[in-house]
Write a protein that holds these residues in place. Sequence first.
Motif, short mmCIF file in Angstrom:
data_model
loop_
_atom_site.label_atom_id
_atom_site.label_comp_id
_atom_site.label_asym_id
_atom_site.label_seq_id
_atom_site.Cartn_x
_atom_site.Cartn_y
_atom_site.Cartn_z
N ARG B 341 0.85 -1.19 0.00
CA ARG B 341 0.00 0.00 0.00
C ARG B 341 0.88 1.24 0.00
O ARG B 341 1.86 1.32 0.70
CB ARG B 341 -0.90 0.03 1.24
CG ARG B 341 -2.10 -0.89 1.14
CD ARG B 341 -3.17 -0.50 2.16
NE ARG B 341 -3.77 0.79 1.81
CZ ARG B 341 -4.77 0.94 0.94
NH1 ARG B 341 -5.28 -0.11 0.34
NH2 ARG B 341 -5.25 2.14 0.68
N THR B 342 0.52 2.20 -0.84
CA THR B 342 1.20 3.48 -0.76
C THR B 342 0.16 4.54 -0.48
O THR B 342 -1.02 4.36 -0.77
CB THR B 342 1.91 3.84 -2.08
OG1 THR B 342 0.91 4.01 -3.08
CG2 THR B 342 2.88 2.77 -2.52
N ALA B 343 0.62 5.65 0.08
CA ALA B 343 -0.30 6.71 0.44
C ALA B 343 -0.91 7.33 -0.82
O ALA B 343 -2.10 7.63 -0.87
CB ALA B 343 0.43 7.78 1.25
N SER B 344 -0.11 7.50 -1.84
CA SER B 344 -0.60 8.25 -3.00
C SER B 344 -1.45 7.40 -3.93
O SER B 344 -2.43 7.86 -4.49
CB SER B 344 0.57 8.85 -3.75
OG SER B 344 1.47 7.83 -4.12
N GLN B 345 -1.07 6.11 -4.12
CA GLN B 345 -1.74 5.34 -5.15
C GLN B 345 -2.64 4.24 -4.61
O GLN B 345 -3.24 3.51 -5.37
CB GLN B 345 -0.71 4.69 -6.07
CG GLN B 345 0.05 5.69 -6.92
CD GLN B 345 1.30 5.04 -7.47
OE1 GLN B 345 2.27 4.81 -6.76
NE2 GLN B 345 1.27 4.71 -8.75
#
Lengths: 304, 488
Positions: B341-345
Amino acid sequence: MLTTWAYISNYFVYSAMLVFALSFVAHAFETAFAVRTPENADKTEGNLLVKTLDYKRTEKAARIATALMILAFFLLLVGVVARGISAKHVPWGNMYEFSITGALAFTGAYLIALRKHDLRWLGLFISISALLTLGTAVTLLYRDSAPLVPALQSPWLVIHVIAAIISGGVFLLANVVAGAYLYLERFEDKSARPGWLQRVPSLELLDQLSYRLVAFVFPLWTFSVIAGAIWAESAWGRYWGWDPKETWAFITWVAYAAYLHARVTVGWRGRRAAWLCIFAGSTFLFNYVYVNVWGTGKHTYSGL
Amino acid sequence: MSEQRELPELGFLALSRFAWRQLTSMRTALILLLLLGVAAIPGSLIPQRPLNPMAVREFYRNNPELAPWYDRASLFDVYASPWFSAIYILLFISLIGCVLPRSVEHYKAMLAKPPATPKNLSRLSHYQQFAKEDESLDRATQWFRKNRFRVRAEGNSISAEKGYLRETGNLLFHLSLILVLVGVSFGSLFGMNGYAIVNVGERFINIPTTYDTLSFGKLKGDNSLQPFQITVDKFDAEYDPKTSAPLDYTAWVTVEDEGKISKQVVKVNQPLTFGSTRVYLQANGYSPVVTVRDSNKNVVLQGPVPLLPQDGNLRSIGVIKVPDADPAIGFVVSFLPTNARTASQGSVSIYPELLDPKLLFSIWQGDLGLDSGVPQSVYKMDTENMTQIGLGSVKPGDTFNYSNGSITLETVVPWVNLQVVQDPGKSYALIGGILAIAGLLTSLYGRRRRIWIRVSDSGVEVAGLARNSAPGLEDEVDKFISFVKGEK
Ligand code: HEM
């Protein structure tokens, strides 16, 4: 993460740049010195190459410049080979590698031609071009040594790319000569050439030389295109797909065929032939720069 | 007035003869060659439908007024356009019209003797004169024979010529270009090209219905596929841990061809070959193997569902359609081989191998539109007449329950995309290419030259002539003379 070999490669490429720079200075010095040399060219028809040049006074500087060029060539050769060892494949996987190999081929073509003809008037240009190519390569194009993507893992990579790089080197040399022709032609009717250009051979010789270079290397370029097609057939399932890179290789081929026709059969000489030669060479450059960096398609391996 | 005099009576015959002469002139060939080069340019700058249909659609969206005009001018398919074809067809007609007569002429010239020795040799280049000896002519004949010149001896003079190979090579080159064109056209008229996605463990049978996409040359019937079968036993992809760039792809397959069964390996540069048909390994991706049950725990769908990769880390998307559930169910899915998981995508895949696979989906209920008669893509679903009833995700072995059923991710198998190409013309094109290079080499490196010798009371005279101002004749004449003088 750099392996030892990649580190060695970089070291040699930087050294080669330094020596190219020194060679450039020596060539510049030689040219400047030659301005004071009174020109007493022997304008005998036919064997113009040697006789129009008077190296008596600048001989020493010229020898030093050439020796430096040879040294730089070998340093660069080690740099390219070490790059290949570090990546465990022939060093033509991305644009940085194309560029350093291209500079090597370009210098090599000049040095080989130098054995037969006295082309030292070109040395100034050759050294600065090699320097600029390497400079662009190490600053803008540099990528760490990396393995090849699967489509590139083929013996045809070696064959196709080496033929293309050599052809490119000679095409560019022919372009330089044609460019020199066009530049010098302006002086020919009106006034004498400026002093520092006295040593460049006659227009007629430049005209012949650019044609000889193209005629010499056209079969190799044809071979390179065909080798690329054979490789594409084994990697991508079709030997010709009008991919941008292929299209421009075709355009270059057609342009040089037109150039040869114009000379051999329609009898073009001089200015028109030189422009056509430069046009054909530009399609090659365009292919290298535009399609590699901005283009789409299957051939974009620049790694940028 | 003068113009009128120059034009003859233009009957149809005369007119066509005039047109033919214009077309086969060198100037026309040169113009057509340059035109061909220029005409090839737009195709590399404007998106081309056969190469990249998506880019063409995008161009339409961005330039709604310009695009239809481009289309009318065939600018989205330059290399099959009428005007591009017209140029190369004219060029080749011109080529044939020029080369065939020249071949005949050249053949005659090869049988004929060289032209007679000119009267006045001293006006020619490489002229030399020296004192005669008795056997000068004999020695000259000997030298010419040894160096394979063709000679014409007349009284006290010999005219010798060498280098006809240059013209032979040139003709060979031009004729082989015709062979290349024949090979290319033959391949496109009688060839075929198709793609099929095959899950590891499954079998591909070479019949039209097993293909995802398939196209035939204009003159090839669709019942003429070679009847082979390929079972994909195992697939292996290696990646660079640092960059995720692929290093190597290998598929191990079992091939059944005309009753013979064999184990083979397919790689990117190493296709399978069945006569003029070749099978290439072109891409790979993942098929989650899922089981979908209805509210009574009856299995309504089970099996691998191929998904389409979206990036270098093989994040893949697709749909799972379950028409047998009541009401019909569909899943819009996204698959991450190595989930993060990434914050932006949001959820992304960070590596193309199955290190931490995860299947994300939205669940839809309603009309899948399968009965509408419109052909449906297996990778897309029209959710217009459907309602979303849930969102979820599963890892291998997990089951997700929703209001009226469940979905289980059993395992994940890789798939490979096999490209099947039949090109019966390519060997002609290749032979044409090789002959073209051979022809070029002999023509560009060949030297055509003449040497004359005349013995008279005043002494021996020698002269030479190099066609195409080829270098090296000076040396050759010197050698010739020292031989005639008996120095060597
Ligand atoms: C109407 C069509 C054509 C005609 C009449 C024609 C004719 C000729 C002639 C007369 C030569 C000179 C031969 C010599 O050096 O003695 C020549 C050379 C050449 N042609 Fe063509 N040609 C045609 C089409 C083409 C095409 C389509 C190509 C390739 C795209 C081509 C490529 C070449 C090349 C590369 C040479 C150089 C050979 C040399 O320098 O000797 N030609 N052609």
